[in-house]
Motif scaffolding. Structure first.
Motif, PDB file in Angstrom:
ATOM      1  N   PRO A 191       0.869  -1.137  -0.048  1.00  0.00           N
ATOM      2  CA  PRO A 191       0.000   0.022  -0.124  1.00  0.00           C
ATOM      3  C   PRO A 191       0.661   1.188  -0.150  1.00  0.00           C
ATOM      4  N   LEU A 192       0.333   2.163  -0.703  1.00  0.00           N
ATOM      5  CA  LEU A 192       1.202   3.548  -0.692  1.00  0.00           C
ATOM      6  C   LEU A 192       1.440   3.995   0.455  1.00  0.00           C
ATOM      7  N   PRO A 193       1.091   4.014   1.535  1.00  0.00           N
ATOM      8  CA  PRO A 193       1.372   4.619   2.802  1.00  0.00           C
ATOM      9  C   PRO A 193       2.734   3.974   3.310  1.00  0.00           C
ATOM     10  N   LEU A 194       2.947   2.701   3.044  1.00  0.00           N
ATOM     11  CA  LEU A 194       4.024   2.134   3.251  1.00  0.00           C
ATOM     12  C   LEU A 194       5.590   2.716   2.523  1.00  0.00           C
ATOM     13  N   GLU A 195       5.083   3.607   1.465  1.00  0.00           N
ATOM     14  CA  GLU A 195       6.446   4.111   0.624  1.00  0.00           C
ATOM     15  C   GLU A 195       6.470   5.700   1.271  1.00  0.00           C
ATOM     16  N   SER A 196       5.729   6.080   2.103  1.00  0.00           N
ATOM     17  CA  SER A 196       5.653   7.498   2.446  1.00  0.00           C
ATOM     18  C   SER A 196       7.222   7.925   3.146  1.00  0.00           C
ATOM     19  N   ASP A 197       7.495   9.092   3.216  1.00  0.00           N
ATOM     20  CA  ASP A 197       8.833   9.640   3.936  1.00  0.00           C
ATOM     21  C   ASP A 197       8.082  10.410   5.109  1.00  0.00           C
ATOM     22  N   TYR A 198       8.122   9.488   6.499  1.00  0.00           N
ATOM     23  CA  TYR A 198       7.441   9.983   7.415  1.00  0.00           C
ATOM     24  C   TYR A 198       8.372  11.011   8.195  1.00  0.00           C
ATOM     25  N   ALA A 199       9.626  11.232   7.935  1.00  0.00           N
ATOM     26  CA  ALA A 199      10.453  12.000   8.548  1.00  0.00           C
ATOM     27  C   ALA A 199      10.033  13.615   7.869  1.00  0.00           C
ATOM     28  N   ALA A 200       9.876  13.345   6.666  1.00  0.00           N
ATOM     29  CA  ALA A 200       9.443  14.836   5.951  1.00  0.00           C
ATOM     30  C   ALA A 200       7.985  15.285   6.228  1.00  0.00           C
ATOM     31  N   LEU A 201       7.322  14.065   6.386  1.00  0.00           N
ATOM     32  CA  LEU A 201       5.874  14.505   6.788  1.00  0.00           C
ATOM     33  C   LEU A 201       5.896  15.229   8.202  1.00  0.00           C
ATOM     34  N   ILE A 202       6.552  14.524   9.103  1.00  0.00           N
ATOM     35  CA  ILE A 202       6.453  14.953  10.473  1.00  0.00           C
ATOM     36  C   ILE A 202       6.857  16.259  10.564  1.00  0.00           C
ATOM     37  N   ALA A 203       7.947  16.560   9.887  1.00  0.00           N
ATOM     38  CA  ALA A 203       8.590  17.832   9.795  1.00  0.00           C
ATOM     39  C   ALA A 203       7.818  18.914   9.313  1.00  0.00           C
ATOM     40  N   ALA A 204       7.073  18.597   8.204  1.00  0.00           N
ATOM     41  CA  ALA A 204       5.855  19.369   7.784  1.00  0.00           C
ATOM     42  C   ALA A 204       4.643  19.975   8.667  1.00  0.00           C
ATOM     43  N   GLY A 205       4.817  19.047   9.610  1.00  0.00           N
ATOM     44  CA  GLY A 205       3.474  19.178  10.473  1.00  0.00           C
ATOM     45  C   GLY A 205       2.228  18.576  10.028  1.00  0.00           C
ATOM     46  N   ARG A 206       2.322  17.349   9.291  1.00  0.00           N
ATOM     47  CA  ARG A 206       1.399  16.767   8.572  1.00  0.00           C
ATOM     48  C   ARG A 206       0.864  15.653   9.176  1.00  0.00           C
ATOM     49  N   VAL A 207       1.530  14.992  10.221  1.00  0.00           N
ATOM     50  CA  VAL A 207       1.211  13.681  11.034  1.00  0.00           C
ATOM     51  C   VAL A 207       0.840  14.095  12.341  1.00  0.00           C
ATOM     52  N   HIS A 208      -0.667  13.476  12.744  1.00  0.00           N
ATOM     53  CA  HIS A 208      -1.197  13.796  13.923  1.00  0.00           C
ATOM     54  C   HIS A 208      -1.469  12.341  14.342  1.00  0.00           C
ATOM     55  N   VAL A 209      -1.210  12.422  15.668  1.00  0.00           N
ATOM     56  CA  VAL A 209      -1.137  10.862  16.381  1.00  0.00           C
ATOM     57  C   VAL A 209      -2.039  10.923  17.575  1.00  0.00           C
ATOM     58  N   THR A 210      -2.876   9.891  17.864  1.00  0.00           N
ATOM     59  CA  THR A 210      -3.199   9.454  19.218  1.00  0.00           C
ATOM     60  C   THR A 210      -2.797   8.388  19.857  1.00  0.00           C
ATOM     61  N   SER A 211      -2.521   8.526  21.191  1.00  0.00           N
ATOM     62  CA  SER A 211      -1.522   7.413  21.719  1.00  0.00           C
ATOM     63  C   SER A 211      -2.343   6.947  23.003  1.00  0.00           C
ATOM     64  N   GLY A 212      -2.051   5.739  23.305  1.00  0.00           N
ATOM     65  CA  GLY A 212      -2.637   5.146  24.726  1.00  0.00           C
ATOM     66  C   GLY A 212      -1.367   5.077  25.700  1.00  0.00           C
ATOM     67  N   PHE A 213      -1.549   4.218  26.599  1.00  0.00           N
ATOM     68  CA  PHE A 213      -0.727   4.181  27.876  1.00  0.00           C
ATOM     69  C   PHE A 213       0.843   3.967  27.342  1.00  0.00           C
ATOM     70  N   ASP A 214       0.965   2.752  26.191  1.00  0.00           N
ATOM     71  CA  ASP A 214       2.366   2.482  25.998  1.00  0.00           C
ATOM     72  C   ASP A 214       2.629   2.529  24.434  1.00  0.00           C
ATOM     73  N   ARG A 215       1.826   2.887  23.652  1.00  0.00           N
ATOM     74  CA  ARG A 215       2.161   3.431  22.234  1.00  0.00           C
ATOM     75  C   ARG A 215       1.078   3.952  21.650  1.00  0.00           C
ATOM     76  N   LEU A 216       1.701   4.315  20.032  1.00  0.00           N
ATOM     77  CA  LEU A 216       0.880   5.220  19.424  1.00  0.00           C
ATOM     78  C   LEU A 216      -0.645   4.199  18.929  1.00  0.00           C
ATOM     79  N   GLU A 217      -1.781   4.891  19.165  1.00  0.00           N
ATOM     80  CA  GLU A 217      -2.811   3.824  18.812  1.00  0.00           C
ATOM     81  C   GLU A 217      -3.461   4.195  17.390  1.00  0.00           C
ATOM     82  N   GLY A 218      -3.139   5.227  16.859  1.00  0.00           N
ATOM     83  CA  GLY A 218      -3.534   5.573  15.483  1.00  0.00           C
ATOM     84  C   GLY A 218      -2.780   6.804  14.944  1.00  0.00           C
ATOM     85  N   LEU A 219      -2.902   6.995  13.632  1.00  0.00           N
ATOM     86  CA  LEU A 219      -2.342   8.600  13.227  1.00  0.00           C
ATOM     87  C   LEU A 219      -3.177   8.796  11.835  1.00  0.00           C
TER      88      LEU A 219
END
Length: 147
Positions: A31-59
């Protein structure tokens, strides 16, 4: 919900891997999301996350465009499917679009991802077309927002 920071990179990549790897067999390719550059997306302020007690639950990856907010990726940890996290992420996207003054959301999803398509349609997204994206057949979907 919060913006992902540089220190979240490994957890973001792990979450995307865990969320999308099961789809490889279904769609016959990565799937295309496996090919994305997450370092660049995070740096650009595009990635929003929700986390639980010990891990990210979703983004959710959100990209403002001309007149629309692109939902580029929604990922939920596989252990947490069916708990409303995906719906909450998409509701957050609607809030962000309104905050940015954008009247609609758009997304694309592989035509073989039936569960995702059903979710999007249940939330008011409509198919607006079909396209070949980097060798993958995808439905284009859009959701207009009420003022």
């Amino acid at each position: 919900m919060r913006l992902a920071g540089e220190s979240d990179l490994a957890a973001v990549e792990r979450l995307v891997h865990d969320a999308y790897t099961p789809w490889i067999e279904v769609i016959g390719t990565r799937p295309l999301p496996l090919e994305s550059d997450y370092a660049a997306l995070i740096a650009a302020g595009r990635v929003h996350v929700t986390s639980g007690f010990d891990r990210l639950e979703g983004l959710i990856v959100l990209v403002p465009e001309d007149g629309v907010l692109l939902v580029d990726n929604v990922a939920v940890h596989p252990d947490l499917h069916g708990k409303g996290i995906g719906r909450a992420l998409l509701a957050y996207a609607e809030e962000e679009a309104r905050r940015l003054g954008l009247p609609a959301l758009r997304l694309y999803t592989n035509v073989k991802m039936a569960a995702n398509i059903a979710l999007y349609e249940s939330l008011g997204y409509v198919r607006t077309g079909q396209a070949n994206l980097e060798g993958r057949s995808a439905y284009l979907m859009r959701k207009p927002l009420s003022p």
